[in-house]
Enzyme design. Sequence first.
Site, mmCIF file in Angstrom:
data_model
loop_
_atom_site.group_PDB
_atom_site.id
_atom_site.type_symbol
_atom_site.label_atom_id
_atom_site.label_comp_id
_atom_site.label_asym_id
_atom_site.label_seq_id
_atom_site.Cartn_x
_atom_site.Cartn_y
_atom_site.Cartn_z
ATOM 1 N N HIS A 206 0.841 -1.204 0.000
ATOM 2 C CA HIS A 206 0.000 0.000 0.000
ATOM 3 C C HIS A 206 0.868 1.243 0.000
ATOM 4 O O HIS A 206 1.948 1.244 0.592
ATOM 5 C CB HIS A 206 -0.936 0.017 1.226
ATOM 6 C CG HIS A 206 -2.073 0.970 1.063
ATOM 7 N ND1 HIS A 206 -1.987 2.289 1.429
ATOM 8 C CD2 HIS A 206 -3.307 0.791 0.525
ATOM 9 C CE1 HIS A 206 -3.132 2.887 1.147
ATOM 10 N NE2 HIS A 206 -3.950 2.007 0.600
ATOM 11 N N GLU B 228 -7.995 -4.743 -0.760
ATOM 12 C CA GLU B 228 -8.585 -5.381 -1.936
ATOM 13 C C GLU B 228 -8.705 -6.896 -1.774
ATOM 14 O O GLU B 228 -9.627 -7.510 -2.297
ATOM 15 C CB GLU B 228 -7.748 -5.072 -3.184
ATOM 16 C CG GLU B 228 -7.570 -3.589 -3.428
ATOM 17 C CD GLU B 228 -8.322 -3.097 -4.646
ATOM 18 O OE1 GLU B 228 -8.532 -3.893 -5.559
ATOM 19 O OE2 GLU B 228 -8.687 -1.917 -4.664
#
Length: 378
Positions: free
Chosen positions: A263, A316
């Site tokens: 991320h 996700e």
Amino acid sequence: MGSIQVPPGLEGVIAAQTSIGAVNGQQGFYHYRGYNAVELAGERSYEEVWHLMHRGNLPERGDALEFAAQVRELREIPEDVLSLLPAIASNPSTPLLAQLRSAMSLVATSLGWSSWLDLSPQEQAQQAAHAVAIMPALVAALANGGVAKAGDKSLSLIEDFLQRLGGQADRTPEQIRALEQYLITTIDHGFNASTFAARVVTSTGADLGASLTAAIGALSGPLHGGAPSLALTMLDEIESAGRAEQWIQNKLDAGQRIMGFGHRVYRGTDPRADFLREVAIKLDSQRTQLALDVEEVILASLARHRPDRVLATNVEYWAAVVMEAAGLAPELFTPAFTMSRTIGWTAHILEQAANNKLIRPSSDYVGAAPNRAMAQAF
Ligand code: ACO
């Protein structure tokens, strides 16, 4: 005023002040108006968090009921838009998000939304609520080829969405709550590209439809709205290949990235991934155990591959597992995300309008030198 050179992608640049929410990547949490977002997802309803984002506070029971009753009246798609939806949905290869962008534009013209400069703050807030309320009906109708199924005003917005999609009755209360919790976790997440796009368009005085179509356009890019369904594709491939570790190593050796890991902001755990993992475990779908096993192998492989860098699970990966377990088809994953993010976008749009300054940065010209006559003019 002199110019300030900023990094590519505006990374690290503070472009506005906001009271709507923030992401603290170092400490691994994010919040909505000061409330820990995953705690809200654990304890509150979608409508309550929507109230928080639009009205600025978590409602008491009476206010919550009143708000839910008000926004329930705003779900129906106008007749003239309904008649045009089949044309928008006629090409099955057009992604749902592109269809949704067109449908949102039609809604804005049908409802006569005009420049917010001509509207009172109350009228702006009413339009913002309308956009949030209508979005699930649009997604459901487009998913059904542009044909709208009847909703049910006695249901919550999420239940009504599933009813319009078809098969709400087939889902358990746990599946419906899981979807609601996923949606609450994705309402807002700092100054992301679509939120910024919405604020840029709003800053020009454009109408709400223009800001929202810009935001949907930004979200449709794979670098932003992403493709949570890719995590499922990966799980399918690993399941049929049978050897997770080898499959992952092959990908890493080929220089590819593992979907659902890493991320930009969170250097450690993504709090949304941790929360949604627990939601998935409670739902206990067929996929959950596989996802847990594969996650362990991936994390170990990534740690060996990049010992210098923390590459943890991001939202996700578990979002895909939760949405699938809640009975959503993969092509609906990003449109569902759009429904909840519309709350965040509209909260930012209202905030931008309340304290507006046209967003108009400069650029650093690096092309051919201006010709002499022009140069003299500078
Ligand atoms: N798999 C393998 N290697 C990775 C991964 C991954 N998932 N993520 C980062 N790396 C490596 C990169 O190859 C890069 O190596 P290099 O320095 O040798 O080039 C290094 O880690 C840094 O990568 P960056 O892209 O610079 O790091 P950043 O933090 O900006 O990237 C991103 C974040 C884009 C999410 C990245 O981790 C990634 O591509 N992940 C996979 C795709 C994904 O899951 N996207 C959804 C993100 S969640 C969201 O947006 C809502």
